[in-house]
Design a protein around this motif. Sequence first.
Motif, PDB file in Angstrom:
ATOM      1  N   LYS A 260      48.119  62.720  36.025  1.00 38.51           N
ATOM      2  CA  LYS A 260      49.128  61.671  36.246  1.00 38.51           C
ATOM      3  C   LYS A 260      48.672  60.373  35.586  1.00 38.51           C
ATOM      4  N   GLU A 261      49.635  59.617  35.086  1.00 42.90           N
ATOM      5  CA  GLU A 261      49.330  58.341  34.436  1.00 42.90           C
ATOM      6  C   GLU A 261      50.105  57.213  35.109  1.00 42.90           C
ATOM      7  N   ILE A 262      50.085  57.160  36.425  1.00 42.65           N
ATOM      8  CA  ILE A 262      50.831  56.133  37.148  1.00 42.65           C
ATOM      9  C   ILE A 262      50.079  54.810  37.052  1.00 42.65           C
ATOM     10  N   ILE A 263      50.758  53.793  36.502  1.00 44.33           N
ATOM     11  CA  ILE A 263      50.130  52.482  36.369  1.00 44.33           C
ATOM     12  C   ILE A 263      51.179  51.410  36.650  1.00 44.33           C
ATOM     13  N   TYR A 264      50.750  50.344  37.308  1.00 40.08           N
ATOM     14  CA  TYR A 264      51.638  49.243  37.663  1.00 40.08           C
ATOM     15  C   TYR A 264      50.773  48.024  37.944  1.00 40.08           C
ATOM     16  N   LYS A 265      51.407  46.876  38.077  1.00 38.00           N
ATOM     17  CA  LYS A 265      50.676  45.650  38.389  1.00 38.00           C
ATOM     18  C   LYS A 265      50.796  45.369  39.888  1.00 38.00           C
ATOM     19  N   VAL A 266      49.825  44.635  40.420  1.00 41.05           N
ATOM     20  CA  VAL A 266      49.838  44.269  41.835  1.00 41.05           C
ATOM     21  C   VAL A 266      49.581  42.771  41.970  1.00 41.05           C
ATOM     22  N   CYS A 267      50.405  42.094  42.751  1.00 39.10           N
ATOM     23  CA  CYS A 267      50.219  40.667  43.021  1.00 39.10           C
ATOM     24  C   CYS A 267      49.525  40.517  44.378  1.00 39.10           C
ATOM     25  N   VAL A 268      48.326  39.965  44.376  1.00 39.48           N
ATOM     26  CA  VAL A 268      47.553  39.815  45.625  1.00 39.48           C
ATOM     27  C   VAL A 268      47.358  38.344  45.987  1.00 39.48           C
ATOM     28  N   GLU A 269      48.238  37.483  45.479  1.00 34.01           N
ATOM     29  CA  GLU A 269      48.094  36.046  45.735  1.00 34.01           C
ATOM     30  C   GLU A 269      48.226  35.714  47.208  1.00 34.01           C
ATOM     31  N   LYS A 270      49.080  36.439  47.929  1.00 33.04           N
ATOM     32  CA  LYS A 270      49.308  36.087  49.340  1.00 33.04           C
ATOM     33  C   LYS A 270      48.032  36.250  50.153  1.00 33.04           C
ATOM     34  N   VAL A 271      47.321  37.345  49.952  1.00 33.59           N
ATOM     35  CA  VAL A 271      46.103  37.569  50.752  1.00 33.59           C
ATOM     36  C   VAL A 271      44.992  36.598  50.356  1.00 33.59           C
ATOM     37  N   LYS A 272      45.024  36.107  49.120  1.00 33.00           N
ATOM     38  CA  LYS A 272      44.037  35.102  48.722  1.00 33.00           C
ATOM     39  C   LYS A 272      44.216  33.817  49.523  1.00 33.00           C
ATOM     40  N   ASN A 273      45.448  33.572  49.969  1.00 38.02           N
ATOM     41  CA  ASN A 273      45.701  32.388  50.798  1.00 38.02           C
ATOM     42  C   ASN A 273      45.055  32.496  52.177  1.00 38.02           C
ATOM     43  N   LEU A 274      44.600  33.686  52.536  1.00 34.33           N
ATOM     44  CA  LEU A 274      43.844  33.864  53.781  1.00 34.33           C
ATOM     45  C   LEU A 274      42.352  33.593  53.568  1.00 34.33           C
ATOM     46  N   GLY A 275      41.995  33.188  52.348  1.00 41.92           N
ATOM     47  CA  GLY A 275      40.586  32.915  52.063  1.00 41.92           C
ATOM     48  C   GLY A 275      39.818  34.132  51.607  1.00 41.92           C
ATOM     49  N   VAL A 276      40.531  35.147  51.124  1.00 42.96           N
ATOM     50  CA  VAL A 276      39.877  36.378  50.662  1.00 42.96           C
ATOM     51  C   VAL A 276      39.716  36.316  49.143  1.00 42.96           C
ATOM     52  N   GLU A 277      38.490  36.450  48.674  1.00 46.32           N
ATOM     53  CA  GLU A 277      38.208  36.582  47.248  1.00 46.32           C
ATOM     54  C   GLU A 277      37.719  38.001  47.004  1.00 46.32           C
ATOM     55  N   PHE A 278      38.310  38.680  46.043  1.00 46.45           N
ATOM     56  CA  PHE A 278      38.032  40.097  45.857  1.00 46.45           C
ATOM     57  C   PHE A 278      36.661  40.344  45.219  1.00 46.45           C
ATOM     58  N   THR A 279      35.907  41.233  45.832  1.00 43.94           N
ATOM     59  CA  THR A 279      34.615  41.652  45.290  1.00 43.94           C
ATOM     60  C   THR A 279      34.851  42.454  44.008  1.00 43.94           C
ATOM     61  N   PRO A 280      34.137  42.151  42.911  1.00 50.72           N
ATOM     62  CA  PRO A 280      34.322  42.927  41.672  1.00 50.72           C
ATOM     63  C   PRO A 280      34.025  44.408  41.907  1.00 50.72           C
ATOM     64  N   LEU A 281      34.762  45.275  41.212  1.00 51.92           N
ATOM     65  CA  LEU A 281      34.599  46.716  41.381  1.00 51.92           C
ATOM     66  C   LEU A 281      33.163  47.151  41.116  1.00 51.92           C
ATOM     67  N   LYS A 282      32.519  46.545  40.128  1.00 56.93           N
ATOM     68  CA  LYS A 282      31.144  46.936  39.796  1.00 56.93           C
ATOM     69  C   LYS A 282      30.226  46.719  40.998  1.00 56.93           C
ATOM     70  N   SER A 283      30.397  45.592  41.694  1.00 63.30           N
ATOM     71  CA  SER A 283      29.576  45.314  42.877  1.00 63.30           C
ATOM     72  C   SER A 283      29.888  46.294  43.998  1.00 63.30           C
ATOM     73  N   SER A 284      31.186  46.589  44.175  1.00 64.88           N
ATOM     74  CA  SER A 284      31.581  47.530  45.229  1.00 64.88           C
ATOM     75  C   SER A 284      31.016  48.922  44.971  1.00 64.88           C
ATOM     76  N   LEU A 285      31.089  49.366  43.712  1.00 59.08           N
ATOM     77  CA  LEU A 285      30.551  50.685  43.361  1.00 59.08           C
ATOM     78  C   LEU A 285      29.038  50.722  43.583  1.00 59.08           C
ATOM     79  N   ARG A 286      28.352  49.668  43.168  1.00 59.01           N
ATOM     80  CA  ARG A 286      26.901  49.619  43.360  1.00 59.01           C
ATOM     81  C   ARG A 286      26.555  49.744  44.842  1.00 59.01           C
ATOM     82  N   ASP A 287      27.219  48.929  45.670  1.00 58.15           N
ATOM     83  CA  ASP A 287      26.886  48.919  47.101  1.00 58.15           C
ATOM     84  C   ASP A 287      27.304  50.224  47.781  1.00 58.15           C
ATOM     85  N   THR A 288      28.393  50.818  47.296  1.00 59.78           N
ATOM     86  CA  THR A 288      28.822  52.109  47.843  1.00 59.78           C
ATOM     87  C   THR A 288      27.768  53.179  47.588  1.00 59.78           C
ATOM     88  N   ILE A 289      27.310  53.260  46.355  1.00 62.34           N
ATOM     89  CA  ILE A 289      26.367  54.322  45.989  1.00 62.34           C
ATOM     90  C   ILE A 289      25.002  54.085  46.637  1.00 62.34           C
TER      91      ILE A 289
END
Length: 515
Positions: free
Chosen positions: A477-506
Amino acid sequence: MNSEGGKVVCVTGASGYVASWIVKLLLLRGYTVRATVRNPSDTAKTEHLLALEGAKERLKVFKADLLEEFSFEQAIQGCDAVFHTASPVKFTVMDPQMNGGGQVVCVTGASGYIASWIVKLLLLRGYTVRATVQNPTDTAETEHLLALEGAKERLKLFKADLLEDCSFEQAIEGCDAVFHTASPVKFIVTDPQMNGGGKVACVTGASGYVASWIVKLLLLRGYTVRATVRNPTDTAKTEHLLALDGADERLKLFKADLLEEYSFEQAIEGCEAVFHTASPVKFIVTDPQTELIDPALKGTMNVLNTCKKTSSVKRVIVTSSMAAVIVRQPPLEPNDVVDESFFSDPSVCMETEYWYPLSKTLAENVAWQFSKDNGMDMVFINPGFVIGPLLQPTLNFSVEMIVDMINGKNPFNSIYYRFVDVRDVALAHVNALETPSANGRYIMDGPSMTIYEIKEIMRELFPDLCVADTKEEGEIKEIIYKVCVEKVKNLGVEFTPLKSSLRDTIISLKEKCLV
C-alpha cells in the motif's frame, strides 16, 4: 617577479596584519597561495585579500581553526612551504591557556539568565558545550545562545525536561563536567508542589503502554493516582507501576473490568479527573464484536456513566486514536491535510473489515454524544502508532511493529509509516487536564517516512543490530497524506524526532531482552 612561478605555499591566519602583507608579496613573486581564515564567507576578513594583484588567478581561501584538529590539512596539502602566522594577539585575556580546549561539558537549562553566561564563558575558554533547553526550535529560547562566539563550532542544543526521566542522557553522555542550573525560579506560585499537588486522578487500563506513562507523569507532577487494572495481584501487570517515583505514597490500584457495570465506581470516587485509556488494541481478531467492539463501547459507557454520577469529576480525557480519524471514503490522498475535523466512517470500517478502527470510532462517537447530552467536560487525544521506551515488561502492539521491522517484516504491507513518541502522547493527556481552555480532539502523528528510511535510521543508530531486509508479501500500500498537528502544539507539546524515538525504543527493547 622572481622565478617562483608554479610553487605553492600556505599562509595560516591570512587575514591578519602581517599575514596579509606576506600574501601580497608572495603573489607579486608569482607564488600560488593557499590562505586559511576562520570564516571564508566573512567579507570583512577576506575582501582585502581577494583584491590583491594576482589573487584572482593564484589565491585560494580555506576555512581552518587553530583549535580544530586536521582543519589545516586541505589547505597545506601539496604546498612547498607553510607560513604559520595564525595566533591570537591579545594583551588582556580571560584565560591565557584557554583551559577548556578539547573538553566537553553540559549545561542544563542553558537558556536561563545565569546559565547563558556560563555557556558564554565556557565557549570563550575553548570548551565544547552540550546545552539542554526545553524546546530547541524556540528561537526566543535559543537565539542568544547560538549567537555566542564559538557557538557555531562548539555548541550543540539538546531537548530535555526536568520532569522526564532519562531526558538528559543524550546531552550528558561523554561530558567531562555538568553544570546543573535548570530549576524554576518563582516567588509567586499557584501550587508549590506542582500542578497536581493534592489532586486526585483516575487512570483506567493503567498497566497499558500509554497509560503507564500517564501514571508516571501524573505522579511526577504531584497527583494522587487511582489506577484500574483487571487483576491487581498480577505482578507482571502492576510491578512497573508500583516501582514508579511517588507510587508508594500516591498510587493505589483498583480492580475493574470494561465489561462489568459499576466496576469503576470505587476507583473514580473522589477524583477530579479521569483518563479513560482502557480499550483493547488488536488488528487481527476472530470475533470482532466480543474482542474489540463490546469492550470499547460498553467500557466507555461504563466509565462515563460512573463519571456522571461522581460529582467530584471535573474533566474526562479519553484516549482515542488516529484510527478514528483516517478511514474514509474516498480514501485520503497526498494533498489531503488531516486535522481534528476528520472522522472515520463506521460503514467504511465495516466494509473493509477494519475492526480496530471501527471499535475506536464507535467508542469516540458515543463518548461525544454522551458529552453533549450530559454537559460533561471531555477531551479526546487521538495518537497514531505510538513508540518510545516501555515501562511495562512486555511488548505492546505498536512497539512490536518496530520488532517486526527489525526482523524483516512489513507489519501493514505499507511503504509509508508514521510514529509518535509515547512521552509526547502522555504529556498531551496531562496537559489537556491542566490547560483550562483544552477542548475537543487533539490529533497526534509524526511525519510520514518509508519503511526503508526507518530501517536505515535503525542501522545508523545500532550498527551491531541485525536489521533484516524487508520481505514483501502481498500488495504494497502507498497511502500518504499530510497531518496538521498545530492544535496539540498549543497544549505545549513539542514532538520528539523519530530518530530519538527509535533510539530510545530499541534501547528499551534491548534492556528488557525483547529484541
